[in-house]
Design an enzyme around this catalytic site. Structure first.
Site, mmCIF file in Angstrom:
data_model
loop_
_atom_site.group_PDB
_atom_site.id
_atom_site.type_symbol
_atom_site.label_atom_id
_atom_site.label_comp_id
_atom_site.label_asym_id
_atom_site.label_seq_id
_atom_site.Cartn_x
_atom_site.Cartn_y
_atom_site.Cartn_z
ATOM 1 N N GLN A 104 0.640 3.800 4.892
ATOM 2 C CA GLN A 104 -0.336 3.078 4.073
ATOM 3 C C GLN A 104 -1.641 3.876 3.986
ATOM 4 O O GLN A 104 -2.211 4.255 5.002
ATOM 5 C CB GLN A 104 -0.586 1.684 4.691
ATOM 6 C CG GLN A 104 -1.443 0.787 3.850
ATOM 7 C CD GLN A 104 -0.803 0.389 2.516
ATOM 8 O OE1 GLN A 104 0.391 0.118 2.432
ATOM 9 N NE2 GLN A 104 -1.593 0.375 1.466
ATOM 10 N N LYS A 131 4.672 -6.045 1.677
ATOM 11 C CA LYS A 131 5.815 -5.120 1.553
ATOM 12 C C LYS A 131 6.898 -5.510 2.551
ATOM 13 O O LYS A 131 8.081 -5.574 2.218
ATOM 14 C CB LYS A 131 5.350 -3.674 1.799
ATOM 15 C CG LYS A 131 4.513 -3.136 0.650
ATOM 16 C CD LYS A 131 3.799 -1.849 0.999
ATOM 17 C CE LYS A 131 2.868 -1.449 -0.140
ATOM 18 N NZ LYS A 131 1.984 -0.324 0.179
ATOM 19 N N ASP A 159 7.177 6.518 -1.576
ATOM 20 C CA ASP A 159 5.956 6.442 -2.394
ATOM 21 C C ASP A 159 5.975 7.505 -3.494
ATOM 22 O O ASP A 159 5.168 7.456 -4.424
ATOM 23 C CB ASP A 159 4.721 6.683 -1.501
ATOM 24 C CG ASP A 159 3.927 5.413 -1.262
ATOM 25 O OD1 ASP A 159 4.081 4.459 -2.051
ATOM 26 O OD2 ASP A 159 3.144 5.373 -0.291
#
Ligand code: NAP
Length: 293
Positions: free
Chosen positions: A96, A52, A119
């Site tokens: 994460q 990422k 997200d």
């Protein structure tokens, strides 16, 4: 049969984002920024976060990886998130997952302000998605929607069967495709572990979306002729002939299912590559919204 090339589409999206960021640079505007928070040393998470961050930098965005110790307290983590909520240099915050057991994931997700929740997991963003408002959509389901659009696969009035109802894939893709919108408007059925005789449903699917995490679960006899099959599954299976001792397979028995369908996503190279591109897309979208552009 047409292979849906997620790698190619993901690359096109990244190119487009790069052009938009070049314009910001030309205009001397501040850059979009993504902070990724990682707790502990889970090796798979380290790889994902690395990918990422690398993509952010390639596209010209600011990227910061906040590596935290696995024994950080929940309170400390929430304080760090709050610091980034207020930091104008970062428009996207991603924690994460999974987190260590002593940290409540829900509390963490809810701490990120919805405007920076790239997200798309915050209840406010989930709620907006369900009622059909434009918002930050979860990356993997959004990637599926874009793949269908790019391949001009019409969803209006089609029967979509989703196998899996997780909050990150199954539920959001089902809700996205249910919307009364041009690229949705489908009839949606969702199957899960309490569904007996799954074939009864999958055989009716014009578009079948497999998101269970069960290697090669969807076999040829479970799929209608000429159906569109989207395989979200990303499963490691032992393979001593492979360099790493394993290979990645989907939830669909690709070799046999691909012979009877009209479109199919491969694993790897289908849905997977779209996820990071949509994360970059969301970061730019968050930046534009925060800066009222
Ligand atoms: P998850 O949270 O484990 O959810 C799996 C879902 O599948 C659950 O709803 C479960 O039902 C259902 N399920 C499991 N076994 C089943 C069975 N035998 N029959 C019917 N339903 C069954 O998984 P996830 O996070 O959604 O991920 C699904 C897969 O997609 C995994 O392989 C994951 O690695 C992959 N994935 C890929 C990407 C990507 O970027 N390509 C992103 C996210 C996930 P219950 O709800 O009843 O337990």
């Amino acid at each position: 049969m047409i292979l849906i090339d997620g790698k190619k589409v993901a690359e096109e999206i990244r190119k487009d984002i790069k052009i938009q960021i070049s314009k910001l640079i030309e205009d001397n505007k501040p850059l979009p920024g993504l902070v990724t928070i990682i707790v502990g040393d889970n090796s798979a998470s380290q790889v994902y976060v690395g990918m990422k961050s690398k993509t952010c930098i390639e596209l010209g965005m600011n990227s910061k990886v906040e590596q935290l110790s696995g024994d950080i307290s929940e309170k400390e983590l929430l304080e760090i998130i709050d610091k980034y909520n207020k930091d104008e240099n970062y428009h996207g915050i991603l924690v994460q997952l999974p987190l260590p057991k002593h940290i409540n994931e829900e509390k963490v997700i809810e701490k990120i302000i919805p405007e920076k929740d790239v997200d798309g997991f915050h209840p406010i963003n989930v709620g907006n998605l369900v009622i059909g408002k434009d918002t930050l959509f979860p990356c993997t389901p959004y990637g599926i929607l874009v793949l269908l659009e790019k391949y001009n696969i019409k969803t209006k009035g089609k029967h979509v069967v989703v196998v899996g109802r997780s909050n990150i894939v199954g539920k959001p893709i089902a809700n996205l495709l249910l919307q009364k919108k041009e690229n949705a408007n489908a009839i949606v059925t969702v199957c899960h572990s309490a569904t007996s005789d799954i074939s009864q449903y999958t055989l009716q699917a014009d578009i079948l979306i497999a998101a269970m995490g069960k290697p090669k679960f969807i076999t040829e006899d479970m799929v209608k002729d000429k159906a569109v099959v989207v395989d979200v599954g990303t499963n490691r299976v032992d393979d001593q002939t492979a360099k790493k001792g394993y290979r990645i397979v989907g939830d669909v028995d690709f070799e046999n299912v691909s012979k009877k369908v009209s479109y199919i996503t491969p694993v790897p190279g289908g849905v997977g590559p779209m996820t990071i591109s949509m994360l970059m897309f969301n970061t730019l979208k968050a930046y534009n919204k925060i800066n009222k552009l």
